[in-house]
Design a protein around this motif. Structure first.
Motif, PDB file in Angstrom:
ATOM      1  N   LEU A 240       0.931  -1.016   0.046  1.00 44.45           N
ATOM      2  CA  LEU A 240      -0.074  -0.085   0.035  1.00 44.45           C
ATOM      3  C   LEU A 240       0.962   1.228   0.043  1.00 44.45           C
ATOM      4  CD1 LEU A 240      -2.681   1.361   0.235  1.00 44.45           C
ATOM      5  CD2 LEU A 240      -2.434   1.221   2.875  1.00 44.45           C
ATOM      6  N   LEU A 320     -10.834   9.410   2.148  1.00 47.61           N
ATOM      7  CA  LEU A 320     -10.248   7.959   2.785  1.00 47.61           C
ATOM      8  C   LEU A 320     -10.362   7.362   4.160  1.00 47.61           C
ATOM      9  CD1 LEU A 320      -6.875   6.609   0.612  1.00 47.61           C
ATOM     10  CD2 LEU A 320      -9.573   5.402   1.079  1.00 47.61           C
ATOM     11  N   ILE A 321      -9.748   8.564   4.954  1.00 50.97           N
ATOM     12  CA  ILE A 321      -9.835   8.166   6.506  1.00 50.97           C
ATOM     13  C   ILE A 321     -11.208   7.815   6.960  1.00 50.97           C
ATOM     14  CG2 ILE A 321      -9.212   9.220   8.656  1.00 50.97           C
ATOM     15  CD1 ILE A 321      -7.068  10.620   7.080  1.00 50.97           C
ATOM     16  N   LYS A 322     -12.145   8.719   6.383  1.00 56.24           N
ATOM     17  CA  LYS A 322     -13.438   8.380   6.862  1.00 56.24           C
ATOM     18  C   LYS A 322     -14.078   7.273   6.578  1.00 56.24           C
ATOM     19  CE  LYS A 322     -15.109  12.807   6.068  1.00 56.24           C
ATOM     20  NZ  LYS A 322     -15.998  13.885   6.074  1.00 56.24           N
ATOM     21  N   LYS A 323     -13.531   6.630   5.436  1.00 60.22           N
ATOM     22  CA  LYS A 323     -14.311   5.333   4.984  1.00 60.22           C
ATOM     23  C   LYS A 323     -13.396   4.043   5.319  1.00 60.22           C
ATOM     24  CE  LYS A 323     -17.349   7.589   3.705  1.00 60.22           C
ATOM     25  NZ  LYS A 323     -17.401   8.521   2.833  1.00 60.22           N
ATOM     26  N   VAL A 324     -12.165   4.101   5.355  1.00 61.50           N
ATOM     27  CA  VAL A 324     -11.372   2.760   5.242  1.00 61.50           C
ATOM     28  C   VAL A 324     -10.451   3.206   6.380  1.00 61.50           C
ATOM     29  CG1 VAL A 324      -9.902   1.158   4.230  1.00 61.50           C
ATOM     30  CG2 VAL A 324     -11.516   2.666   3.011  1.00 61.50           C
ATOM     31  N   TYR A 325     -10.354   1.712   7.387  1.00 63.94           N
ATOM     32  CA  TYR A 325      -9.141   1.959   8.330  1.00 63.94           C
ATOM     33  C   TYR A 325      -7.877   1.504   7.672  1.00 63.94           C
ATOM     34  CZ  TYR A 325      -6.112   0.753  12.082  1.00 63.94           C
ATOM     35  OH  TYR A 325      -5.266   0.785  13.022  1.00 63.94           O
ATOM     36  N   MET A 326      -6.988   2.375   7.968  1.00 63.46           N
ATOM     37  CA  MET A 326      -5.554   1.902   7.767  1.00 63.46           C
ATOM     38  C   MET A 326      -4.757   2.796   8.961  1.00 63.46           C
ATOM     39  SD  MET A 326      -4.760   2.840   3.967  1.00 63.46           S
ATOM     40  CE  MET A 326      -5.859   3.469   3.137  1.00 63.46           C
ATOM     41  N   SER A 478      -6.279   9.274  16.872  1.00 62.57           N
ATOM     42  CA  SER A 478      -7.688   8.538  16.991  1.00 62.57           C
ATOM     43  C   SER A 478      -8.685   9.908  16.702  1.00 62.57           C
ATOM     44  CB  SER A 478      -7.534   7.949  18.239  1.00 62.57           C
ATOM     45  OG  SER A 478      -7.560   8.749  19.337  1.00 62.57           O
ATOM     46  N   VAL A 481     -10.019  11.615  12.720  1.00 61.41           N
ATOM     47  CA  VAL A 481     -11.175  11.529  12.088  1.00 61.41           C
ATOM     48  C   VAL A 481     -12.403  12.420  12.577  1.00 61.41           C
ATOM     49  CG1 VAL A 481     -12.339   9.744  13.415  1.00 61.41           C
ATOM     50  CG2 VAL A 481     -12.744   9.566  11.071  1.00 61.41           C
TER      51      VAL A 481
END
Lengths: 484, 244
Positions: A240, A320-326, A478, A481
């Motif tokens: 990634l 992206l941050i709001k939708k997918v965790y990484m 943390s 978001v």
């Protein structure tokens, strides 16, 4: 955890560490053993009168370091060629002679420093006072030289008067003069650092290795610890990360005709403009001005662009941050890496200019690896700090745009370091970018390794800022978001 | 056997400032005026449920009941204010299709980028690349920047990337059917295939027919609280009664 991949990672890290350690030791060599200390003379204001046979000139001096190789004396010839011999005697305050040297007067040039190299270096304790006595042989009025004296220090365009204590004034015959002779003392200080170098390096390695072993064993028992998390993250997210870096990098030049070549031309053109503008102003003061300038430009550009692109890492990837965790650190990290690639490309024009200006290529240039690693740590720390600040306060980008300009002007990039007022030097030294750029210039232009203290400064500033950045980022990640 | 997903007493609180403060000046002004009052908004209150391995669990509830927040907490995007979530397995987060797409990059580049975001490995993507392209039906557009795609093509590509893998846990937020009628059929078939293939599925839908067809158990959320959690039929019936 992917054991094989982690073992590979650790092995690579260890190999890099030892390669760097060995490189520094081999290249730095003499600079780790000795450092030259030169006491500066006062600025010459007048001459002390002819020194003829039978007249002795004495001057009390203080040794700046324990090993003294010689002196430099500023002489005057009254614009004529004189014959005779000059005798220089160094004696301690009890009258015991330490060193003696004879000079041929006919070789003196008016108003220049004459080097005096002792047959054997004088070994005395630091700050020891001694007497320099000068007599001549074969000189009389009309055929004699003189020496320069002064009572002020040069500070840029001005001279600042110095108060000189009575016993420090020169004496000619039996008259006490009005100032101090213009004498420079060339000494070397022996550094004890090289003795401890391998010890320090080995202790650090053993400590790191011990921590890794303990963590590794705990990892085998299935407990989590920093080593495990770093290795897992590395093995899980390296693909990634590569994808994000290549996106970052490709996107920058996606719609431009010249593409990546801009990474190459940009610093070159900036340097050219600044060279044309500033070369008239500072050219004479700085040896190898083009290389001096381009080193500063390339390093500073890396810093300012890395931070200004990196600080949008979180806000720019909001969708992206709001939708997918990484892991959140991936976003700033990918931007830092793509800036680093850009920086490495921009080193090519620097190499070109080094070749064009016929700067000798020396092994000391390999020390840039160390310098760049330290700067990378500092930049990464700053990016982490700024991107955290940026997420909570959008003002940060405007503050940074002012701050980066200020920072650029406060770092000696196009002006020589000598125009910095002496009083402000300690403040300049606190600027990490100044340290990294100065380190690079010493390696490239002077062709020698910087002093150990520079290494220490580079590591320290880099480690402190990186640690601070990582901790702040970790503590706040943390909450990111909630603010997007 | 331990459940795949355990949600234990999760509460999620958001601070709602009078106006979201995002400049230092505003912050200072508010601080000096002593008006740093936050209204707390509780999106989830003490939510607990679990999902067993291979089970299909539906989430139902009215708009704003906390369904999407629950999915976000489970996928790790949000940290719960209280309680904890234990997930045993890989999650394929399909909260919104194509959220990682970059419109300046080609379809091919986006397959790799989006695949990486979803946690696929490089070898896996290389081996499945042709399959993804074929399923998405974008054809020769695959080497064209995404900004030139039609919106249907984008959703088709996104769906193809997201469902090429058979993840251990699939989280779906109303993405069951995308594109035109033919592709809808195809995508629906693919979803059914995944759900019957042993994957643990947690999905949100307003379509009660779909829920009844697919789910073994249903969680009904109301105002951030679990109103009911149990067998599909009983929960659905209660929900439909409540709606009336």
């Amino acid at each position: 955890m992917d054991m094989k991949k982690s073992r590979k990672l650790l092995a690579v890290l260890a190999a890099c560490y030892w390669a760097l350690v060995l490189l520094i030791y081999l290249v730095a060599g003499e600079q780790f053993h000795y450092t030259a200390v030169k006491s500066e003379a006062l600025s010459p204001s007048s001459v002390i009168g002819e020194i003829v046979d039978g007249v002795a000139v004495t001057q009390r001096l203080t040794l700046p370091a324990e090993t003294t190789q010689g002196l430099e004396l500023m002489v005057g010839t009254y614009g004529r060629t004189n014959q005779g011999t000059m005798h220089l005697t160094l004696a301690d305050l009890d009258g015991k002679t330490i060193a003696y040297k004879e000079l041929d007067i006919s070789s003196f040039a008016d108003g220049t420093y004459v080097p005096v190299v002792f047959d054997e270096p004088v070994q005395l304790q630091v700050e020891t006072q001694f007497l320099l006595t000068i007599t001549t042989e074969g000189c009389d009025h009309g055929n004699a030289v003189t020496l320069y004296c002064g009572n002020s220090v040069n500070a840029g365009r001005f001279d600042i008067a110095q108060s000189i204590e009575a016993e420090e004034l020169y004496i000619i015959g039996n008259q006490t003069g009005m100032g101090k002779l213009c004498v420079k003392i060339n000494s070397i200080r022996t550094l004890s650092f090289y003795k401890t170098y391998w010890v320090v390096v080995a202790v650090l390695f053993v400590m790191a290795a011990a921590i890794c072993v303990v963590w590794w064993r705990r990892a085998l028992q299935g407990k989590t610890n920093p080593l495990v998390s770093v290795c897992t993250l590395y093995s899980r997210y390296d693909f990634l990360l590569r994808q994000l870096v290549s996106r970052e990098f490709n996107k920058k030049y996606k719609r431009s005709v010249l593409g990546v070549t801009w990474s190459f031309f940009n610093p070159l053109l900036t340097m050219l403009v600044q060279y044309i503008v500033f070369s008239k102003l500072f050219h004479s003061n700085v040896p190898n001005y083009p290389v001096y300038l381009l080193t500063g430009v390339v390093f500073m550009q890396f810093y300012t662009t890395a931070v200004s692109t990196g600080m949008n890492a979180i806000t720019g990837n909001a969708s992206l941050i709001k939708k997918v965790y990484m892991p959140k650190y991936i976003y700033p990290l990918s931007r830092i890496i793509s800036s680093l690639i850009n920086f490495l490309i921009s080193l090519i024009p620097l190499l070109l200019v080094i070749l064009i200006t016929k700067t000798p290529i020396r092994p000391s240039m390999l020390l840039l690896v160390f310098d760049i690693l330290c700067m990378l740590g500092f930049v990464a720390g700053m990016v982490m700090l700024m991107t955290t600040a940026m997420t909570f306060f959008q003002d940060t980008q405007f503050i940074w745009s002012v701050l980066s300009v200020m920072w650029t002007y406060l770092t000696p990039i196009f002006y020589p370091e000598t125009i910095i007022p002496t009083k402000l030097l300690p403040i300049y030294h606190m600027n990490p970018m100044y340290q990294y750029i100065k380190f690079a210039r010493t390696c490239i232009i002077d062709g020698i390794s910087p002093e150990p203290i520079s290494y220490l400064w580079c590591i320290l500033t880099s480690a402190v800022v990186l640690l601070l950045g990582v901790l702040v980022f970790k503590k706040c990640q943390s909450k990111f978001v909630l603010h997007l | 056997m331990q459940p795949m997903i355990e949600v234990n007493n999760v509460s999620m609180r958001f601070r709602m400032a009078n106006d979201r403060i995002n400049s230092i000046k505003e912050y200072m002004v508010q601080l000096l005026r002593g008006k740093m009052k936050y209204k707390e908004f509780e999106a989830l209150k003490n939510v607990s449920f679990n999902v067993q391995r291979g089970e299909v669990v539906g989430l139902i509830g009215h708009n704003g009941a906390g369904k999407s927040t629950t999915l976000k907490v489970i996928s790790g995007v949000l940290q719960p204010s209280e309680g904890n979530v234990i997930v045993r397995g890989n999650i394929a987060p399909m909260l919104e299709l194509g959220s990682g797409f970059d419109y300046d990059m080609t379809g091919k580049e986006n397959i790799f980028l989006n695949g990486a975001i979803l946690g696929y490995s490089e070898e896996f993507l290389n081996s499945k690349y042709d399959e993804i392209v074929a399923f998405s039906e974008v054809g020769e557009f695959i080497n064209v920047p995404l900004r030139n795609y039609s919106s249907g093509m984008i959703t088709r590509l996104a769906f193809s990337i997201a469902t090429v893998i058979e993840p251990e846990i699939l989280i779906v937020d109303e993405v069951l059917s995308v594109g035109d009628a033919t592709f809808q059929k195809k995508s629906h078939a693919r979803m059914m295939e995944l759900m019957h293939g042993g994957t643990t599925v947690l999905f949100v839908s307003h379509n009660m027919k779909q829920i009844r067809n697919m789910c073994s158990r249903v969680v009904w959320l109301e105002n951030g609280q679990v109103q009911m959690f149990g067998e599909t039929e009983s929960v659905c019936a209660a929900y439909e009664n409540y709606k009336r």
